[in-house]
Design an enzyme around this catalytic site. Structure first.
Site, short mmCIF file in Angstrom:
data_model
loop_
_atom_site.label_atom_id
_atom_site.label_comp_id
_atom_site.label_asym_id
_atom_site.label_seq_id
_atom_site.Cartn_x
_atom_site.Cartn_y
_atom_site.Cartn_z
CG ASP A 1 -2.38 0.58 0.97
OD1 ASP A 1 -2.45 1.35 0.07
OD2 ASP A 1 -3.07 0.02 1.74
CD GLU B 1 0.24 4.59 -8.22
OE1 GLU B 1 -0.78 4.32 -8.44
OE2 GLU B 1 0.90 5.55 -8.62
CD1 TRP B 2 -4.80 3.36 -2.83
CD2 TRP B 2 -3.61 5.26 -2.40
NE1 TRP B 2 -4.18 3.41 -1.47
CE2 TRP B 2 -3.51 4.52 -1.25
CE3 TRP B 2 -3.09 6.54 -2.38
CZ2 TRP B 2 -2.94 4.97 -0.27
CZ3 TRP B 2 -2.32 7.01 -1.14
CH2 TRP B 2 -2.22 6.31 -0.29
N GLY B 3 -3.56 4.23 -8.24
CA GLY B 3 -3.75 4.78 -9.46
C GLY B 3 -3.29 6.16 -9.61
CG ASP C 1 -9.76 2.30 -0.83
OD1 ASP C 1 -8.70 2.25 -1.56
OD2 ASP C 1 -9.61 2.34 0.45
C1 GAL Z 1 -6.01 1.69 1.31
C2 GAL Z 1 -6.05 0.49 0.18
C3 GAL Z 1 -7.19 -0.43 0.66
C4 GAL Z 1 -6.78 -0.81 2.18
C5 GAL Z 1 -6.93 0.33 2.99
C6 GAL Z 1 -6.48 -0.29 4.28
O1 GAL Z 1 -4.88 2.28 1.06
O2 GAL Z 1 -6.34 1.05 -0.83
O3 GAL Z 1 -7.48 -1.46 -0.23
O4 GAL Z 1 -5.94 -1.78 2.03
O5 GAL Z 1 -5.74 0.91 2.41
O6 GAL Z 1 -6.35 0.73 5.15
#
Ligand code: GAL
Length: 510
Positions: free
Chosen positions: A157, A200-202, A222
């Site tokens: 993450d 890295e969320w794109g 997410d």
């Molecule tokens: C976000 C990630 C999610 C989940 C979350 C946990 O950064 O995109 O899929 O892992 O953290 O807090």
């Protein structure tokens, strides 16, 4: 004057020429399938819950159709390393320890996934106050620890990537890629094969660099919780420009599945699952399987839809055409020479809908409905059927006859005979093409001299556009832009244009 009717649609003319430089660690040749707790348990997990969830996964029989990774997400980590720098776990939450939990998962015949973070701390559910360990700067030690615990999969993450106080930064001032290559290299120096999932969320257009770094990369923020149909639409619009970057061993990750969770209807869940499967996203169940509904099991267990995901060719579907506020058409090739066509009903009403075969390049085909399994025989030109509100139609097409490709006359927006008003102005894109920007909010562009033919009638209009504004949150038009097109002064008709790309990140030198 000419008369013509503009079909309310945008067709995809984008053509991506690139070579996929995949990681080639020999893993995830097909998209990974399994289970992850996050969409249902958030970071609030402990060992007994994990053990129960692993048992539930086995009891559901879903591993027999491919779901065999059992992954941890946030919430299991410790807050301090040992004296010699080894990663620790939270001994209250995981009393027997992560290695023992991994052995248990393995004893059930499942593979075991762990979760860490390419930052100073990892993500948590209390806005960064938990300060659970991250792996930045400790990649070699952590890769060694995770693999010694039996990890087969690592979700990596991106919280606290900038500094020790900036919890989530969607616009980090430097290139994130080295954070992720450091862990890739550390994993490759261990002797254990580990599927590596970049998260890295794109934010820095990972499809352009992550195929050489990870086995998958998250393309978006997410999906939830809370989940919603709007989240699904936001993610679908975001994947439009990058479907061609996925291939065996390197997949666009559209995030965990929401099948089985509240908020989305069963047809919406079917659309979500069909799309994730056909785009070749990892299929990671993220629901409580202790008492799954029959609908949940039927969706997650549909072998014909799963077969799209696990197809030997490993090619994603791509966007073909959007009938604004009406329906989308996507399609892609399969290993046996057939084609999958996916129609998504954007209207929140069940209705009869006509799918035009020409939208996927055919005049006739032998068709199978992949949700029902029904053989539809030969369909010619179009197929009309009832589709549920926000539901999908998924067809496998074989014995196809190609339709002639539409021929277009090109009218450049910047031609001097066109009229710009209200602030619309020409500009150069990519140092090579003159485009017109600032259309909308009062700005208008009027094409003159468009040939409508001598007899008028219906004409297909394709619009080249650039929209590089990706969004992390749901908006009225998430990862899309609305154009309003009027022909010969007629009523404006909405044409919705999904994302066409992202602006590549370049770190400044100072
Ligand atoms: C976000 C990630 C999610 C989940 C979350 C946990 O950064 O995109 O899929 O892992 O953290 O807090």
């Amino acid at each position: 004057m000419f008369t013509m009717r503009v079909p309310l649609s945008i067709i995809s003319t984008a053509c991506f020429i690139h070579a996929i430089l995949a990681l080639h660690n020999g893993l995830a040749v097909k998209p990974p399938m399994g289970w992850n707790p996050y969409n249902v348990f958030l970071c609030d997990t402990d060992e007994s819950q994990y053990r129960a969830a692993a048992k539930d996964l086995v009891a559901s029989a879903l591993p027999s159709v491919g779901y065999n990774y059992f992954n941890l997400d946030c919430g299991w980590q410790g807050t301090n390393r040992t004296a010699n720098g080894t990663f620790t776990w939270n001994t209250t939450r995981i009393p027997s320890g992560v290695p023992a939990l991994g052995s248990y998962v393995h004893s059930l015949g499942l593979k075991f996934g762990v979760y860490s973070d390419a930052g100073y701390y990892s993500c948590d559910f209390v806005n960064g106050a938990a300060h659970w360990l991250g792996s930045l700067g400790h990649e070699a030690a952590d890769a060694a620890a995770f693999t010694s615990w039996g990890a087969d999969y690592l979700k990596y993450d991106n919280c606290y990537s900038v500094n020790e106080t900036d919890f989530v930064d969607y616009n980090p001032p430097f290139n994130l890629e080295p954070h992720f290559t450091a862990m890739r290299d550390a994993l490759s120096r261990t002797s254990r094969p580990v599927v590596y999932s970049v998260c890295e969320w794109g934010v820095q257009d990972p499809a352009r660099w992550a195929p050489a770094v990870g086995n998958s990369w998250r393309i978006s923020n997410d999906i939830g919780p809370p989940n919603s149909w709007d989240n699904v639409l936001r993610i679908i619009n975001q994947v439009v420009p990058i479907t061609g970057f996925a291939g065996p061993g390197a997949w666009n990750d559209l995030d965990l599945l929401e099948v089985g969770n509240a908020e989305m209807t069963v047809p919406e869940q079917k659309s979500h699952f069909s799309f994730w499967a056909a785009i070749k996203s990892p299929l990671l169940i993220s629901t409580d399987l202790s008492r799954p509904s029959q609908d949940t099991l039927d969706i997650l267990g549909n072998k014909r839809i799963i077969a799209l995901n696990q197809d030997d060719l490993g090619k994603s579907i791509s966007f073909q055409r959007r009938y604004t506020n009406d329906y989308d058409v996507w399609s892609g090739p399969l290993a046996d020479g057939s084609t999958v066509a996916l129609v998504l009903n954007w209207k929140n009403q069940s209705r009869s809908l006509t799918f035009n075969l020409s939208d996927v390049g055919f005049t006739s085909a032998k068709a199978t409905d992949l949700w029902s399994g029904k053989d539809l025989g030969i369909i010619r030109n179009s197929y009309t059927t009832n589709i549920s509100a926000h539901g999908p139609l998924v067809l496998r097409l074989s014995h196809t006859t190609p339709s002639p490709a539409p021929r277009f006359t090109y009218y450049p927006a910047s031609a001097s005979k066109n009229t710009l008003s209200g602030g619309a102005s020409p500009r150069t894109a990519n140092s090579s093409v003159t485009v017109v920007g600032d259309i909308g909010n009062g700005g208008t562009l009027t094409f003159t001299g468009v040939d409508g033919g001598s007899s008028g009638g219906s004409k297909l209009v394709s619009i080249d556009y650039i929209n590089a504004d990706y969004t992390m949150r749901n908006t009225d038009c998430s990862n899309c832009r609305n154009a309003f097109v009027s022909v010969n002064g007629g009523p404006a008709q909405q044409v919705q244009m999904p994302l066409s790309g992202q602006v590549s990140f370049t770190a400044s030198s100072d």
